[in-house]
Design an enzyme around this catalytic site. Structure first.
Site, mmCIF file in Angstrom:
data_model
loop_
_atom_site.group_PDB
_atom_site.id
_atom_site.type_symbol
_atom_site.label_atom_id
_atom_site.label_comp_id
_atom_site.label_asym_id
_atom_site.label_seq_id
_atom_site.Cartn_x
_atom_site.Cartn_y
_atom_site.Cartn_z
ATOM 1 N N LYS A 57 78.654 37.513 -1.118
ATOM 2 C CA LYS A 57 77.447 37.600 -0.280
ATOM 3 C C LYS A 57 77.381 36.370 0.637
ATOM 4 C CE LYS A 57 75.544 40.559 -3.802
ATOM 5 N NZ LYS A 57 74.408 41.104 -4.503
ATOM 6 N N HIS A 92 77.080 48.320 1.584
ATOM 7 C CA HIS A 92 76.378 47.639 0.496
ATOM 8 C C HIS A 92 74.874 47.842 0.657
ATOM 9 C CE1 HIS A 92 74.842 44.536 -2.146
ATOM 10 N NE2 HIS A 92 76.019 44.584 -2.752
ATOM 11 N N SER A 128 74.554 43.228 -11.787
ATOM 12 C CA SER A 128 74.406 42.306 -12.922
ATOM 13 C C SER A 128 75.564 42.388 -13.925
ATOM 14 C CB SER A 128 73.061 42.518 -13.625
ATOM 15 O OG SER A 128 71.998 42.230 -12.727
ATOM 16 N N GLU A 179 72.481 45.905 0.330
ATOM 17 C CA GLU A 179 71.797 44.837 1.075
ATOM 18 C C GLU A 179 71.938 45.051 2.580
ATOM 19 O OE1 GLU A 179 73.568 41.610 -1.081
ATOM 20 O OE2 GLU A 179 72.358 42.163 -2.823
ATOM 21 N N GLU A 214 76.483 51.131 -7.245
ATOM 22 C CA GLU A 214 75.627 49.968 -7.452
ATOM 23 C C GLU A 214 74.162 50.393 -7.418
ATOM 24 O OE1 GLU A 214 77.991 46.132 -6.400
ATOM 25 O OE2 GLU A 214 76.679 46.678 -4.730
ATOM 26 N N GLY A 241 71.316 41.783 -8.948
ATOM 27 C CA GLY A 241 70.681 40.463 -8.936
ATOM 28 C C GLY A 241 69.429 40.376 -9.793
ATOM 29 N N ASN A 248 81.917 39.921 -4.911
ATOM 30 C CA ASN A 248 81.224 39.927 -3.622
ATOM 31 C C ASN A 248 80.398 38.648 -3.544
ATOM 32 O OD1 ASN A 248 79.672 40.372 -1.375
ATOM 33 N ND2 ASN A 248 78.520 42.102 -2.242
HETATM 34 P P1 13P Z 1 74.908 40.996 -8.919
HETATM 35 O O1 13P Z 1 76.167 41.007 -9.765
HETATM 36 O O2 13P Z 1 74.475 39.613 -8.536
HETATM 37 O O3 13P Z 1 73.822 41.827 -9.550
HETATM 38 O O4 13P Z 1 75.288 41.714 -7.533
HETATM 39 C C1 13P Z 1 75.914 42.951 -7.560
HETATM 40 C C2 13P Z 1 76.360 43.291 -6.187
HETATM 41 O O5 13P Z 1 75.552 43.550 -5.308
HETATM 42 C C3 13P Z 1 77.799 43.283 -5.903
HETATM 43 O O6 13P Z 1 78.081 43.839 -4.670
#
Ligand code: 13P
Length: 252
Positions: free
Chosen positions: A11, A95, A213, A97, A167, A173, A9
């Site tokens: 982003k 997601h 992560s 976010e 997740e 992150g 992903n």
């Molecule tokens: P990270 O791998 O940067 O922690 O992000 C995970 C994520 O949100 C994948 O959709």
């Protein structure tokens, strides 16, 4: 045996030029990865160019969100058919976010999920608890609520085409990965919910990816868990060397 899926992903990273350069580097690095499906999720602007650039490779392309309507007055949104036209086969829905930044609700997740399925896309639906919810020992409650709301009204046939990504928000992150055991526990719980609703066979076929992560140095431990069927990778999916190392976890 469930076939593993490693999805990246991106982003809000990579211009069109950067995206095309990236997949050009990635293609040969994952060409031997017969053990898993590999998906990349660029931002909307780069979808078409990436879909062109991955033709003839093992890479599939996902969008990071979708609207549920076919068309309409929805400024800034993109319909399922538009994603298909751009070359997407998959779409990430719900997601954390988007839940945090855009007020995405389980009800909207459900609408998006149904619209994506109707357009022939494979949805990767994200669920997971925040740190406050985990500390309040509410993980199970949150997963149950997200499952009941987000996946409401799906036929078994619909459900067989979905992937879930667990997740935990506190692991995204932050460098704080859930331990393989913690992740597996939530995956087991989610699979149990699916078993109750759709029975053993569909539950056994459902692929549940872990996200939060994921890095080249923890993918082997995560994938060693029977319950973990793949990964949804954020930060480490942005570099060809780290993403290919994750994809090639079996050959390390
Ligand atoms: P990270 O791998 O940067 O922690 O992000 C995970 C994520 O949100 C994948 O959709």
């Amino acid at each position: 045996m469930r076939r593993a899926v490693i999805a990246g992903n991106w982003k809000m990273y990579k211009t069109i030029a950067e995206a095309v350069e990236f997949v050009g580097k990635l293609r040969p690095l994952v060409a031997q990865a017969d053990h898993c499906e590999v998906v990349v999720a660029p931002p909307f602007t780069a979808l078409r160019a990436v879909a062109e650039a991955v033709k003839g490779s093992r890479l599939a392309v996902a969008a990071q969100d979708v609207h549920w309507d076919k068309e309409g007055a929805h400024t800034g949104d993109v319909s399922p058919a538009m994603l298909v036209e751009a070359g997407c086969t998959h779409v990430i829905i719900g997601h954390s976010e988007r839940r945090q930044d855009h007020g995405e609700t389980d009800e909207n997740v459900n609408r998006k999920l149904k619209a994506a399925l109707a357009a022939g896309l494979t949805p990767i639906v994200c669920v997971g608890e925040t740190l406050a919810e985990r500390e309040a020992v509410k993980t199970v409650e949150v997963l149950q609520r997200q499952f009941q709301g987000g996946f409401a009204g799906l036929t078994p046939q619909d459900f067989s085409r979905i992937m879930i990504a667990y997740e935990p928000v506190w692991a995204i992150g932050t460098g704080r990965t859930a331990t393989p055991e913690m992740a597996a526990e939530s995956h087991r719980y989610l699979r149990g919910l699916v078993r109750q609703k759709y029975g053993e066979e569909l539950a056994g076929r459902l692929r549940i990816l872990y996200g939060g992560s994921v890095k080249p140095d923890n993918i082997v431990g995560l994938m060693a868990q029977e319950e973990i069927d793949g990964a949804l990778v954020g930060g480490a999916s942005l570099k060809a060397d780290s993403f290919s190392a994750i994809v090639n976890y079996r050959r390390a």
